[in-house]
Design an enzyme around this catalytic site. Structure first.
Site, short mmCIF file in Angstrom:
data_model
loop_
_atom_site.label_atom_id
_atom_site.label_comp_id
_atom_site.label_asym_id
_atom_site.label_seq_id
_atom_site.Cartn_x
_atom_site.Cartn_y
_atom_site.Cartn_z
N PHE A 136 21.79 -3.63 73.67
CA PHE A 136 22.64 -4.46 72.76
C PHE A 136 22.18 -6.01 72.62
O PHE A 136 21.63 -6.45 73.62
CB PHE A 136 24.11 -4.55 73.59
N ASP A 221 15.58 -9.54 76.42
CA ASP A 221 16.74 -9.95 76.32
C ASP A 221 17.52 -10.19 77.62
O ASP A 221 18.01 -9.30 78.23
CB ASP A 221 17.63 -9.23 75.33
N LYS A 250 24.83 -16.14 78.09
CA LYS A 250 26.12 -15.69 78.83
C LYS A 250 26.24 -16.97 79.92
O LYS A 250 27.13 -17.73 79.79
CB LYS A 250 26.17 -14.51 79.38
C1 LIG Z 1 26.27 -10.40 75.31
C2 LIG Z 1 24.77 -10.34 74.91
C3 LIG Z 1 24.25 -10.42 73.50
C4 LIG Z 1 25.07 -11.11 72.71
O1 LIG Z 1 25.59 -12.45 73.13
P1 LIG Z 1 26.67 -13.18 71.93
O2 LIG Z 1 26.71 -14.69 72.95
O3 LIG Z 1 27.78 -12.51 72.02
O4 LIG Z 1 25.99 -13.45 70.69
C5 LIG Z 1 22.99 -10.30 73.53
N1 LIG Z 1 22.39 -9.68 74.43
C6 LIG Z 1 22.75 -9.26 75.36
C7 LIG Z 1 21.96 -8.46 76.29
C8 LIG Z 1 24.24 -9.32 75.72
O5 LIG Z 1 24.75 -8.86 77.04
#
Ligand SMILES: *Cc1c(COP(=O)(O)O)cnc(C)c1O
Length: 400
Positions: A136, A221, A250
């Site tokens: 994701f 990420d 986050k």
């Molecule tokens: C939550 C998340 C995102 C997206 O972050 P947003 O602040 O909602 O745009 C991207 N990558 C990972 C691994 C995430 O957990």
């Protein structure tokens, strides 16, 4: 049901499957609803409020900075932005930063930088990015294309091209996917939204080796796993590797929106003036809150705490594996996923709310805990007891 919950249907895009809870305020590890009921927060706004809610030190710098300077855009220099960039660059080691407002934006910047790098070095002939199934990476078009979940993508095609998805922990699949147009591999060390799925340590080392050998960039990420969530500042530290680009969001602002893209300096320098930007990104207020969050993580030894207590946390919840209802309990640090045999995660988390515990889900089968770093062993024990109760009740109802 609250009038607000009814009203939402009229006035908000119907994109969220929300829990029926109208939250009014929060403090420390607790959230309170509009009726004054208390909930132990074991999801912390999806891994965001890592120091808990309304931390007094954060409130203090927040108030002070809000009075002094909130935003001037990046037309000018602010010391707050430069201090935060220095702090994160040092943690990464010889890096440079770019600040935005979310995880998706942090990834978007990483993807654009990668594309630019491919243009500068290979005239744009290398542009494909390999990502994993179950990953994701965000909700913008490009990060949605990067996200290896076809069911999330199908109604939004055509998506931006240039992404190839491979199964996680399969080195041969990666080798087979690399061709002359590949420029990078992008992964989460532990997939969060995908269901708390781990990269095996051997796998990430192999990915790094293949990237070095083939001249590919390695992008991690760490929007969810970063900021100490798994027991080290970046999760990749525990794998003994180093990416070329890493993203954070986050937990970085403990609830104040900020995302960061950090790249090796020599790669960041492929960007030129005007190549990227953000009106709000890296404003003084966001940067000060992030700086204080980093300071508190250090001063209170919270990452070590997450690392140590995470072992207790996992062992405790692993006891549930004896239950025939549960397939597997897995996690690292303060990131735990409980996979059920059936798609019941949402129902179990609803039961937990009734019992005063907030949890999350990823997909239909996995219940997820992302508690703030300030919770204690007694909190884990409480959640464990409530979860057992919830499971018992759920099974009883199923048989009735
Ligand atoms: C939550 C998340 C995102 C997206 O972050 P947003 O602040 O909602 O745009 C991207 N990558 C990972 C691994 C995430 O957990």
């Amino acid at each position: 049901m609250s009038d607000f919950i009814k009203k939402e249907k009229e006035v908000y895009f119907p994109v969220f499957a929300r829990y029926p809870l109208l939250v009014e305020r929060a403090e420390g590890k607790y959230v309170y609803d509009s009726k004054g009921n208390q909930y132990l927060d074991f999801i912390s706004g999806i891994g965001v409020c890592i120091l808990g809610h309304s931390h007094p030190r954060l409130l203090k710098v927040f108030e002070g900075q809000a009075k002094k300077l909130i935003h001037v855009s990046s037309l000018y220099y602010t010391q707050e932005q430069i201090k935060l960039a220095e702090e994160l660059s040092v943690r990464f080691g010889k890096g440079k930063c770019f600040f935005s407002n979310s995880g998706a934006e942090a990834n978007e910047a990483a993807l654009k930088l990668t594309r630019k790098y491919g243009h500068c070095l290979y005239g744009g002939k290398r542009y494909k990015i390999i990502t994993a199934y179950g990953s994701f990476h965000g909700r913008t078009f490009k990060t949605l294309a990067a996200t290896g979940q076809p069911e999330k993508q199908k109604d939004f095609e055509p998506l931006p091209p240039g992404f190839v998805h491979i199964p996680l922990n399969d080195v041969k699949a990666l080798e087979a996917a690399v061709d002359e147009s590949t420029i990078a591999v992008m992964l989460e060390a532990i997939q969060g939204e995908g269901g708390v799925n781990f990269c095996s340590s051997g796998y990430l080392k192999e990915v790094e080796r293949i990237c070095r050998q083939q001249g590919l960039l390695l992008i991690l990420d760490e929007v969810q796993t970063g900021m100490g969530r798994t027991g080290s500042f970046f999760a990749y530290e525990q794998y003994g590797i180093k990416p070329d680009i890493v993203t954070l969001a986050k937990g970085l602002g403990n609830g104040f929106p900020i995302g960061a893209t950090i790249a090796r300096s020599e790669i960041a320098d492929y960007f030129e003036k005007g190549d990227h930007g953000s009106t709000f990104g890296g404003n003084a207020l966001a940067c000060v809150v992030a700086l204080e969050t980093l300071k508190l993580l250090d001063e209170e030894g919270l990452i070590e705490k997450v690392s140590e207590q995470g072992i207790f946390f996992l062992e405790l919840f692993k006891k549930l594996e004896g239950d025939n209802f549960i397939k597997e309990v897995r996690g690292k640090g303060f990131m735990i996923g409980i996979e059920f045999e059936k798609p019941v995660a949402k129902k179990i988390s609803l039961k937990l709310i009734e019992k005063g515990v907030l949890a999350g889900t990823c997909g239909e089968n996995v219940l997820r805990f992302l508690p703030p770093y300030i919770v204690e062993e007694s909190d884990f024990e409480l959640v464990f007891a409530k979860l057992k109760e919830a499971l018992e009740e759920f099974k009883k109802n199923e048989h009735d």
